[in-house]
Design a protein around this motif. Sequence first.
Motif, PDB file in Angstrom:
ATOM      1  N   SER A   1       6.067  -0.917   7.837  1.00  0.00           N
ATOM      2  CA  SER A   1       5.731   0.486   7.594  1.00  0.00           C
ATOM      3  C   SER A   1       7.026   1.283   7.536  1.00  0.00           C
ATOM      4  CB  SER A   1       4.836   1.030   8.712  1.00  0.00           C
ATOM      5  OG  SER A   1       3.590   0.371   8.686  1.00  0.00           O
ATOM      6  N   PHE A   2       7.066   2.241   6.610  1.00  0.00           N
ATOM      7  CA  PHE A   2       8.310   2.994   6.452  1.00  0.00           C
ATOM      8  C   PHE A   2       8.039   4.365   5.848  1.00  0.00           C
ATOM      9  CE2 PHE A   2       7.594   0.452   2.702  1.00  0.00           C
ATOM     10  CZ  PHE A   2       7.918   1.280   1.639  1.00  0.00           C
ATOM     11  N   SER A   3       8.993   5.250   6.039  1.00  0.00           N
ATOM     12  CA  SER A   3       9.023   6.567   5.411  1.00  0.00           C
ATOM     13  C   SER A   3      10.291   6.631   4.591  1.00  0.00           C
ATOM     14  CB  SER A   3       9.051   7.673   6.464  1.00  0.00           C
ATOM     15  OG  SER A   3       7.893   7.637   7.253  1.00  0.00           O
TER      16      SER A   3
ATOM     17  N   ALA B   1       8.921  -7.674  11.249  1.00  0.00           N
ATOM     18  CA  ALA B   1       7.579  -7.088  11.047  1.00  0.00           C
ATOM     19  C   ALA B   1       6.511  -7.914  11.739  1.00  0.00           C
ATOM     20  CB  ALA B   1       7.281  -6.989   9.562  1.00  0.00           C
TER      21      ALA B   1
ATOM     22  N   SER C   1       4.146   8.199   5.361  1.00  0.00           N
ATOM     23  CA  SER C   1       4.595   6.823   5.545  1.00  0.00           C
ATOM     24  C   SER C   1       3.691   5.901   4.740  1.00  0.00           C
ATOM     25  CB  SER C   1       4.600   6.424   7.025  1.00  0.00           C
ATOM     26  OG  SER C   1       3.284   6.375   7.519  1.00  0.00           O
ATOM     27  N   VAL C   2       4.215   4.738   4.415  1.00  0.00           N
ATOM     28  CA  VAL C   2       3.496   3.741   3.624  1.00  0.00           C
ATOM     29  C   VAL C   2       3.727   2.370   4.243  1.00  0.00           C
ATOM     30  CG1 VAL C   2       3.492   5.066   1.469  1.00  0.00           C
ATOM     31  CG2 VAL C   2       5.446   3.606   2.016  1.00  0.00           C
ATOM     32  N   THR C   3       2.980   1.365   3.782  1.00  0.00           N
ATOM     33  CA  THR C   3       3.029   0.062   4.450  1.00  0.00           C
ATOM     34  C   THR C   3       2.993  -1.081   3.448  1.00  0.00           C
ATOM     35  OG1 THR C   3       1.856   0.983   6.356  1.00  0.00           O
ATOM     36  CG2 THR C   3       1.846  -1.407   6.141  1.00  0.00           C
TER      37      THR C   3
ATOM     38  N   ARG D   1       2.192  11.235   1.013  1.00  0.00           N
ATOM     39  CA  ARG D   1       2.111  10.285   2.127  1.00  0.00           C
ATOM     40  C   ARG D   1       3.419  10.288   2.912  1.00  0.00           C
ATOM     41  NH1 ARG D   1      -0.557   4.731   0.024  1.00  0.00           N
ATOM     42  NH2 ARG D   1      -0.615   4.386   2.269  1.00  0.00           N
TER      43      ARG D   1
ATOM     44  N   ASP E   1       0.871  -1.175   0.000  1.00  0.00           N
ATOM     45  CA  ASP E   1       0.000   0.000   0.000  1.00  0.00           C
ATOM     46  C   ASP E   1       0.906   1.221   0.000  1.00  0.00           C
ATOM     47  OD1 ASP E   1      -2.042   1.824   0.196  1.00  0.00           O
ATOM     48  OD2 ASP E   1      -2.659   1.255   2.217  1.00  0.00           O
ATOM     49  N   PHE E   2       1.516   1.498  -1.160  1.00  0.00           N
ATOM     50  CA  PHE E   2       2.491   2.590  -1.201  1.00  0.00           C
ATOM     51  C   PHE E   2       2.335   3.513  -2.416  1.00  0.00           C
ATOM     52  CE2 PHE E   2       5.882  -0.783  -2.591  1.00  0.00           C
ATOM     53  CZ  PHE E   2       5.364  -0.853  -3.866  1.00  0.00           C
TER      54      PHE E   2
ATOM     55  N   THR F   1       3.510  -6.195   9.443  1.00  0.00           N
ATOM     56  CA  THR F   1       3.487  -4.971   8.641  1.00  0.00           C
ATOM     57  C   THR F   1       4.895  -4.402   8.580  1.00  0.00           C
ATOM     58  OG1 THR F   1       2.931  -3.598  10.554  1.00  0.00           O
ATOM     59  CG2 THR F   1       1.100  -4.353   9.186  1.00  0.00           C
TER      60      THR F   1
ATOM     61  N   TYR G   1       1.872  -4.947   3.784  1.00  0.00           N
ATOM     62  CA  TYR G   1       1.203  -5.900   4.675  1.00  0.00           C
ATOM     63  C   TYR G   1       1.659  -7.308   4.323  1.00  0.00           C
ATOM     64  CZ  TYR G   1      -1.823  -1.965   5.705  1.00  0.00           C
ATOM     65  OH  TYR G   1      -2.293  -0.728   6.092  1.00  0.00           O
TER      66      TYR G   1
END
Length: 182
Positions: A137-139, A182, A112-114, A110, A102-103, A135, A116
């Motif tokens: 998740s990162f920036s 994760a 941050s994005v993730t 955005r 989901d990026f 998950t 899954y």
Amino acid sequence: ERCIGDSIQGGRSRYRPADTTEMGRMPSELRESSGLGISRTHAGVIWTHNDSGDRPRFYAIDSTATLLATFDVEGAGARDWEAMEVGPCSQPRDASCLYMADFGDNAFARESVTVYVIEEPDPASGDGVVSVVGTVSFSYPDGPHDAESLALTADGALVVITKERSGTPWLFRISAEEVASA
């Protein structure tokens, strides 16, 4: 007939598919199939999901594009799913997982994005609900990017490929250790 590796006249790439197959009409549920992955545990199953505008869910289809099952994902969001990858889970180690990215970020907004992580379900059991098992998740270190593709390396790292306004994509790597935690 030419095979992969033969040169093609006319300035095009010398590479081309060795074989093509018409799948059939995609199910109406798949308005904009975006991610695609071949099942590691269920022969003949192809996993896919819609691009933005759908809820967190994915689909199992076969090589004729027949819908086999639909899975809603509990514990996930779906702002702009762009890509997916299929590979080994870090937990449980003997399982296969789907990595749903989901990026997407067309507006470059955005923070941050993730990605899954979902254990690969059995489509023979029919439609169902699955849970996120992890998950990532990162920036990005330099601000938002619009990512389009995801790859899982042999050592378990994730590679995120962006689509930039400049036309030059960036590759960002998330280490196997970070993915495993994760």
